[in-house]
Design a protein around this motif. Structure first.
Motif, PDB file in Angstrom:
ATOM      1  N   GLU A 138      31.052  55.105  58.199  1.00  0.00           N
ATOM      2  CA  GLU A 138      31.969  55.633  57.182  1.00  0.00           C
ATOM      3  C   GLU A 138      31.958  57.160  57.153  1.00  0.00           C
ATOM      4  OE1 GLU A 138      32.021  53.929  53.017  1.00  0.00           O
ATOM      5  OE2 GLU A 138      31.392  55.983  52.583  1.00  0.00           O
ATOM      6  N   SER A 175      46.584  50.791  51.198  1.00  0.00           N
ATOM      7  CA  SER A 175      45.440  51.595  50.742  1.00  0.00           C
ATOM      8  C   SER A 175      45.914  52.874  50.067  1.00  0.00           C
ATOM      9  CB  SER A 175      44.536  51.978  51.921  1.00  0.00           C
ATOM     10  OG  SER A 175      44.085  50.832  52.592  1.00  0.00           O
ATOM     11  N   ARG A 209      37.111  53.562  51.900  1.00  0.00           N
ATOM     12  CA  ARG A 209      36.438  52.372  51.337  1.00  0.00           C
ATOM     13  C   ARG A 209      37.452  51.327  50.922  1.00  0.00           C
ATOM     14  NH1 ARG A 209      31.292  54.948  48.016  1.00  0.00           N
ATOM     15  NH2 ARG A 209      30.122  55.409  49.928  1.00  0.00           N
ATOM     16  N   ARG A 210      38.576  51.774  50.412  1.00  0.00           N
ATOM     17  CA  ARG A 210      39.636  50.838  50.010  1.00  0.00           C
ATOM     18  C   ARG A 210      40.139  50.080  51.253  1.00  0.00           C
ATOM     19  NH1 ARG A 210      41.644  48.909  45.131  1.00  0.00           N
ATOM     20  NH2 ARG A 210      41.750  51.003  44.246  1.00  0.00           N
ATOM     21  N   HIS A 259      38.633  49.635  54.061  1.00  0.00           N
ATOM     22  CA  HIS A 259      37.523  48.807  54.543  1.00  0.00           C
ATOM     23  C   HIS A 259      37.445  47.506  53.749  1.00  0.00           C
ATOM     24  CE1 HIS A 259      33.103  47.901  54.936  1.00  0.00           C
ATOM     25  NE2 HIS A 259      33.404  48.145  56.189  1.00  0.00           N
ATOM     26  N   ARG A 260      37.537  47.609  52.431  1.00  0.00           N
ATOM     27  CA  ARG A 260      37.483  46.400  51.591  1.00  0.00           C
ATOM     28  C   ARG A 260      38.658  45.468  51.880  1.00  0.00           C
ATOM     29  NH1 ARG A 260      36.099  49.733  47.363  1.00  0.00           N
ATOM     30  NH2 ARG A 260      38.098  49.572  46.282  1.00  0.00           N
ATOM     31  N   HIS A 267      38.196  43.770  55.310  1.00  0.00           N
ATOM     32  CA  HIS A 267      37.118  42.777  55.259  1.00  0.00           C
ATOM     33  C   HIS A 267      37.539  41.527  54.509  1.00  0.00           C
ATOM     34  CE1 HIS A 267      33.321  43.558  57.161  1.00  0.00           C
ATOM     35  NE2 HIS A 267      33.617  44.836  57.085  1.00  0.00           N
ATOM     36  N   ALA A 268      38.269  41.737  53.407  1.00  0.00           N
ATOM     37  CA  ALA A 268      38.664  40.598  52.577  1.00  0.00           C
ATOM     38  C   ALA A 268      39.624  39.681  53.313  1.00  0.00           C
ATOM     39  CB  ALA A 268      39.309  41.106  51.289  1.00  0.00           C
ATOM     40  N   SER A 290      46.893  42.143  50.067  1.00  0.00           N
ATOM     41  CA  SER A 290      46.196  43.241  49.409  1.00  0.00           C
ATOM     42  C   SER A 290      46.230  43.059  47.898  1.00  0.00           C
ATOM     43  CB  SER A 290      46.862  44.576  49.776  1.00  0.00           C
ATOM     44  OG  SER A 290      48.233  44.504  49.453  1.00  0.00           O
TER      45      SER A 290
END
Ligand SMILES: [Zn+2]
Length: 290
Positions: free
Chosen positions: A133, A168, A193-194, A196-197, A200-201, A210
């Motif tokens: 990151e 994002s 980070r957004r 990335h989340r 991943h989700a 989203s």
């Protein structure tokens, strides 16, 4: 368009089917390369690197593929009737599985030691085990490009495509055309980070989302929703191109939530994208790139 989550899921499925098994067939039906050297070889692993798929063998070969706009890998059980189709660009088979590479955007056979020639330019992989990151934040923070363009530049970080870039930026209320190097490290870190989340989700899901909803028409805030009301403020979502040729991409955004119109966007009304039920994104991609 397949993004890092789709590519990772594809690589995992191929890995489950092929790893440890002898290749009985290996055909490339696109380009000049002959894959017969792979017949009798054993797949060691299939991994994703950003949006690239690397199919590695014990003898030190890598079959590299990239899904680009509409490629996919289709798996069938050996013995299953596979319809002949003109868009097959690669065929791999073991005693148990047949893998068909459909409409692949890149296809190369190279020595595994030479993989860096194809993927060495990539920034940290947002879905990789070695995700870095700090490095991604640093690279974005040094970019004089619009943040939306920098986020899509696979040299800064690998795996984000137009869907997750638009979503994002919307969620972080950032103007996609703001210069990345003016945003500050903390803002960029929140954005990274957004993304990335979100990625991943979605690794485990066929329908990307989203918003938390996977229902057709409800799975994005702005992506592919130009001409429709913003889910947050009810202003009209817009689309504009970002970046320069040959890497110009579509960017969806809400002018009210994200600080104004894109440069060059005169605010003229935009028609909602084709109201097709399935393949909404695919339909747009084909037209948006024309
Ligand atoms: Zn809005």
């Amino acid at each position: 368009m397949p993004e890092g989550d789709v590519v990772l899921r594809t690589a995992r499925r191929l890995d489950e089917a092929f790893a440890g098994a002898v290749l009985r067939r290996a055909e490339l039906r696109w380009g000049e390369r002959d894959a017969s050297v792979l017949v009798g070889d054993v797949t060691t692993e299939v991994v994703a690197r950003g949006k690239h798929i690397l199919h590695r063998t014990r003898a030190g070969w890598t079959l590299h593929s990239h899904l680009r706009m509409e490629g996919s890998w289709h798996l069938a059980h050996a013995g299953e009737r596979v319809p002949a189709r003109p868009d097959v660009r690669a065929v791999l088979a073991t005693d148990a599985w047949i893998g068909l590479g459909l409409r692949l955007g890149m296809l190369d056979l190279l020595r595994t030691d030479d993989e860096h020639r194809l993927v060495g330019h990539l920034g940290p992989d947002i879905l990789g085990a070695d995700w870095d990151e700090d490095l991604a934040v640093r690279r974005l923070g040094q970019s004089p490009s619009p943040i939306g363009e920098a986020l899509l530049d696979q040299r800064n970080l690998a795996g984000v495509g137009t869907l997750y870039a638009s979503e994002s930026l919307f969620l972080e209320r950032l103007h996609p055309w703001a210069r990345a190097d003016t945003l500050g490290a903390e803002t960029i870190r929140r954005l990274v980070r957004r993304a990335h989340r979100l990625l991943h989700a979605n690794v485990a899901h066929v329908v990307q989302s989203s918003t938390g909803s996977r229902r057709n028409g409800e799975n994005a805030y702005v992506h592919a929703r130009s001409g429709r009301p913003c889910r947050r403020c009810h202003d009209t979502v817009r689309v504009a191109m970002i970046g320069d040729a040959p890497t110009r991409r579509t960017m969806f955004y809400c002018p009210s939530c994200q600080g104004g119109l894109a440069p060059g966007d005169d605010g003229a009304p935009q028609q909602p994208l084709g109201a097709g039920s399935r393949g909404r994104h695919r339909g747009y991609s084909a037209r948006g790139r024309a």
